[in-house]
Motif scaffolding. Structure first.
Motif, PDB file in Angstrom:
ATOM      1  N   GLN A  57      -6.432  26.524   5.914  1.00  0.00           N
ATOM      2  CA  GLN A  57      -5.723  26.246   4.661  1.00  0.00           C
ATOM      3  C   GLN A  57      -5.236  27.563   4.074  1.00  0.00           C
ATOM      4  OE1 GLN A  57      -7.545  23.503   1.823  1.00  0.00           O
ATOM      5  NE2 GLN A  57      -7.168  24.995   0.186  1.00  0.00           N
ATOM      6  N   VAL A  58      -3.959  27.608   3.688  1.00  0.00           N
ATOM      7  CA  VAL A  58      -3.403  28.838   3.122  1.00  0.00           C
ATOM      8  C   VAL A  58      -4.065  29.123   1.779  1.00  0.00           C
ATOM      9  CG1 VAL A  58      -1.320  29.959   2.261  1.00  0.00           C
ATOM     10  CG2 VAL A  58      -1.189  28.491   4.290  1.00  0.00           C
ATOM     11  N   GLN A  59      -4.661  30.331   1.677  1.00  0.00           N
ATOM     12  CA  GLN A  59      -5.332  30.749   0.447  1.00  0.00           C
ATOM     13  C   GLN A  59      -5.028  32.227   0.205  1.00  0.00           C
ATOM     14  OE1 GLN A  59      -9.451  28.894  -0.074  1.00  0.00           O
ATOM     15  NE2 GLN A  59      -9.202  28.750   2.139  1.00  0.00           N
ATOM     16  N   LEU A  60      -3.816  32.517  -0.186  1.00  0.00           N
ATOM     17  CA  LEU A  60      -3.412  33.892  -0.403  1.00  0.00           C
ATOM     18  C   LEU A  60      -4.043  34.445  -1.682  1.00  0.00           C
ATOM     19  CD1 LEU A  60       0.363  33.663   0.566  1.00  0.00           C
ATOM     20  CD2 LEU A  60      -1.491  34.610   1.930  1.00  0.00           C
ATOM     21  N   PRO A  61      -4.292  35.745  -1.727  1.00  0.00           N
ATOM     22  CA  PRO A  61      -4.930  36.342  -2.901  1.00  0.00           C
ATOM     23  C   PRO A  61      -3.975  36.386  -4.100  1.00  0.00           C
ATOM     24  CG  PRO A  61      -4.283  38.049  -1.359  1.00  0.00           C
ATOM     25  CD  PRO A  61      -4.034  36.741  -0.665  1.00  0.00           C
ATOM     26  N   PRO A  62      -4.499  36.592  -5.293  1.00  0.00           N
ATOM     27  CA  PRO A  62      -3.648  36.661  -6.483  1.00  0.00           C
ATOM     28  C   PRO A  62      -2.563  37.735  -6.399  1.00  0.00           C
ATOM     29  CG  PRO A  62      -5.954  36.473  -7.112  1.00  0.00           C
ATOM     30  CD  PRO A  62      -5.936  36.679  -5.630  1.00  0.00           C
ATOM     31  N   GLN A  63      -2.834  38.800  -5.655  1.00  0.00           N
ATOM     32  CA  GLN A  63      -1.848  39.888  -5.513  1.00  0.00           C
ATOM     33  C   GLN A  63      -0.693  39.505  -4.602  1.00  0.00           C
ATOM     34  OE1 GLN A  63      -5.138  40.019  -4.992  1.00  0.00           O
ATOM     35  NE2 GLN A  63      -6.027  41.989  -5.614  1.00  0.00           N
ATOM     36  N   GLY A  64      -0.771  38.369  -3.916  1.00  0.00           N
ATOM     37  CA  GLY A  64       0.309  37.896  -3.064  1.00  0.00           C
ATOM     38  C   GLY A  64      -0.019  37.922  -1.592  1.00  0.00           C
ATOM     39  N   SER A  65      -0.610  39.017  -1.102  1.00  0.00           N
ATOM     40  CA  SER A  65      -0.933  39.149   0.314  1.00  0.00           C
ATOM     41  C   SER A  65      -1.786  40.397   0.509  1.00  0.00           C
ATOM     42  CB  SER A  65       0.340  39.278   1.158  1.00  0.00           C
ATOM     43  OG  SER A  65       1.023  40.488   0.852  1.00  0.00           O
ATOM     44  N   PHE A  78       1.565  41.788  12.881  1.00  0.00           N
ATOM     45  CA  PHE A  78       0.597  41.325  13.887  1.00  0.00           C
ATOM     46  C   PHE A  78      -0.365  40.240  13.382  1.00  0.00           C
ATOM     47  CE2 PHE A  78       1.649  45.736  15.048  1.00  0.00           C
ATOM     48  CZ  PHE A  78       2.296  45.476  16.237  1.00  0.00           C
ATOM     49  N   GLN A  79      -0.050  39.584  12.282  1.00  0.00           N
ATOM     50  CA  GLN A  79      -0.954  38.535  11.789  1.00  0.00           C
ATOM     51  C   GLN A  79      -0.922  37.275  12.654  1.00  0.00           C
ATOM     52  OE1 GLN A  79       1.286  40.088   9.798  1.00  0.00           O
ATOM     53  NE2 GLN A  79       0.026  41.200   8.338  1.00  0.00           N
ATOM     54  N   ASN A  80       0.131  37.068  13.400  1.00  0.00           N
ATOM     55  CA  ASN A  80       0.320  35.796  14.095  1.00  0.00           C
ATOM     56  C   ASN A  80       0.142  35.884  15.600  1.00  0.00           C
ATOM     57  OD1 ASN A  80       3.075  35.486  11.833  1.00  0.00           O
ATOM     58  ND2 ASN A  80       1.002  34.737  11.486  1.00  0.00           N
ATOM     59  N   VAL A  81      -0.549  36.925  16.064  1.00  0.00           N
ATOM     60  CA  VAL A  81      -0.815  37.102  17.493  1.00  0.00           C
ATOM     61  C   VAL A  81      -2.308  36.960  17.722  1.00  0.00           C
ATOM     62  CG1 VAL A  81      -0.578  38.595  19.497  1.00  0.00           C
ATOM     63  CG2 VAL A  81       1.119  38.691  17.661  1.00  0.00           C
ATOM     64  N   GLY A  82      -2.715  35.995  18.524  1.00  0.00           N
ATOM     65  CA  GLY A  82      -4.125  35.743  18.760  1.00  0.00           C
ATOM     66  C   GLY A  82      -4.805  36.871  19.515  1.00  0.00           C
ATOM     67  N   ALA A  83      -6.039  37.185  19.114  1.00  0.00           N
ATOM     68  CA  ALA A  83      -6.800  38.237  19.780  1.00  0.00           C
ATOM     69  C   ALA A  83      -6.974  37.948  21.264  1.00  0.00           C
ATOM     70  CB  ALA A  83      -8.159  38.397  19.106  1.00  0.00           C
ATOM     71  N   ALA A  84      -7.210  36.683  21.601  1.00  0.00           N
ATOM     72  CA  ALA A  84      -7.421  36.330  23.010  1.00  0.00           C
ATOM     73  C   ALA A  84      -6.187  36.619  23.852  1.00  0.00           C
ATOM     74  CB  ALA A  84      -7.814  34.860  23.121  1.00  0.00           C
ATOM     75  N   LYS A  85      -5.009  36.440  23.273  1.00  0.00           N
ATOM     76  CA  LYS A  85      -3.781  36.752  24.011  1.00  0.00           C
ATOM     77  C   LYS A  85      -3.677  38.244  24.273  1.00  0.00           C
ATOM     78  CE  LYS A  85      -0.653  32.942  22.946  1.00  0.00           C
ATOM     79  NZ  LYS A  85       0.649  32.550  22.361  1.00  0.00           N
ATOM     80  N   LEU A  86      -4.003  39.045  23.271  1.00  0.00           N
ATOM     81  CA  LEU A  86      -3.954  40.488  23.451  1.00  0.00           C
ATOM     82  C   LEU A  86      -4.955  40.942  24.502  1.00  0.00           C
ATOM     83  CD1 LEU A  86      -3.644  41.520  19.704  1.00  0.00           C
ATOM     84  CD2 LEU A  86      -1.952  42.018  21.471  1.00  0.00           C
ATOM     85  N   GLN A  87      -6.134  40.364  24.496  1.00  0.00           N
ATOM     86  CA  GLN A  87      -7.186  40.768  25.421  1.00  0.00           C
ATOM     87  C   GLN A  87      -6.947  40.280  26.848  1.00  0.00           C
ATOM     88  OE1 GLN A  87     -10.697  39.185  23.580  1.00  0.00           O
ATOM     89  NE2 GLN A  87     -10.882  40.857  22.123  1.00  0.00           N
ATOM     90  N   ALA A 132       5.341  39.815   3.323  1.00  0.00           N
ATOM     91  CA  ALA A 132       4.115  39.729   4.134  1.00  0.00           C
ATOM     92  C   ALA A 132       3.356  38.449   3.846  1.00  0.00           C
ATOM     93  CB  ALA A 132       3.228  40.942   3.861  1.00  0.00           C
ATOM     94  N   ALA A 133       3.503  37.927   2.642  1.00  0.00           N
ATOM     95  CA  ALA A 133       2.809  36.681   2.285  1.00  0.00           C
ATOM     96  C   ALA A 133       3.160  35.553   3.245  1.00  0.00           C
ATOM     97  CB  ALA A 133       3.152  36.288   0.850  1.00  0.00           C
ATOM     98  N   LEU A 191       1.205  32.022   7.553  1.00  0.00           N
ATOM     99  CA  LEU A 191       1.414  31.365   8.846  1.00  0.00           C
ATOM    100  C   LEU A 191       0.159  31.379   9.711  1.00  0.00           C
ATOM    101  CD1 LEU A 191       4.981  32.463  10.019  1.00  0.00           C
ATOM    102  CD2 LEU A 191       4.140  30.120   9.794  1.00  0.00           C
ATOM    103  N   THR A 192      -0.700  32.368   9.532  1.00  0.00           N
ATOM    104  CA  THR A 192      -1.913  32.432  10.350  1.00  0.00           C
ATOM    105  C   THR A 192      -2.778  31.199  10.143  1.00  0.00           C
ATOM    106  OG1 THR A 192      -1.895  34.837  10.278  1.00  0.00           O
ATOM    107  CG2 THR A 192      -3.966  33.782  10.894  1.00  0.00           C
TER     108      THR A 192
END
Length: 220
Positions: free
Chosen positions: A111-119, A138-147, A189-190, A195-196
């Motif tokens: 669930q999207v829960q961005l901070p009060p500062q925006g991101s 790089f927020q939308n690239v899975g760690a497993a894909k990188l590894q 960036a928000a 999207l993550t």
């Protein structure tokens, strides 16, 4: 070959950071793994294979790695974000700091829960943007894909208020087989961070691993 900037991966022993360190070291970038414990970083660095003429990967404390690098990448949990920014601020003047942090709030990480500062990116800009050139990516690239070591068919949204810094991060992205997309100022960036959570939900509902994004209509 043109010399590449030295990269510090802060949180480089974690899932995301280790994948980043592996990819950039293999692509020929000098890499320093940063951790809160220097010994842990040093031992982990020995497991990463450098390629394309890059020097051996080395480990250091977070501050030590940031001080020795040209570009600093934050691959840490959101819970450590503020403290890490404060720790590295004295040593990142004039440097590009790439914030890959996502403000996930357990247990509802889908669930999207961005901070009060925006991101997280905007938090970094507010805290260290007076000395460093903050870029969010790089927020939308899975760690497993990188590894995995295999090809990654994902685009990376790159935001920041410094156009040249954005381009430097796009170049880093392209160098490890993904496509960097200039997504504008740090306020945007928000969207990438939100999207993550959406992708995590897609992974669960469709029973897939590491769903990513691709932008259509742009030639490679």
């Amino acid at each position: 070959m043109q010399s590449r900037p030295t990269l510090a991966i802060i949180g480089g022993t974690g899932a995301l950071g280790s994948g980043m360190a592996m990819r950039w070291a293999a692509a020929g970038y000098p890499v320093i793994v940063g951790s809160r414990a220097a010994e842990k970083a040093q031992e982990f660095a020995k497991t990463i294979q450098a390629g394309n003429g890059a020097p051996a990967v080395r480990g250091d404390t977070n501050a030590g790695a940031a001080a020795a690098a040209d570009i600093v990448v934050l691959a840490i949990p959101f819970s450590n974000h503020d403290a890490t920014l404060a720790e590295i601020k004295p040593v990142v003047a004039g440097k590009i700091v790439v914030d890959a942090v996502v403000p996930l709030v357990p247990p509802k990480v889908a669930q999207v829960q961005l901070p009060p500062q925006g991101s997280a990116g905007q938090i970094a800009e507010a805290q260290i943007g007076d000395v460093a050139r903050v870029v969010s990516a790089f927020q939308n690239v899975g760690a497993a894909k990188l590894q995995s070591g295999g090809p990654i068919e994902c685009d990376v949204l790159v935001t920041g208020n410094d156009k040249d810094a954005r381009q430097a991060v796009i170049d880093m992205t392209n160098a490890i087989g993904m496509r960097g997309i200039d997504a504008g100022p740090i306020a945007n960036a928000a969207a990438a961070e939100a999207l993550t959570s959406i992708l995590i939900g897609i992974n669960k509902r469709y029973k897939v691993d590491c769903a990513g994004i691709q932008i259509t209509g742009i030639s490679a």
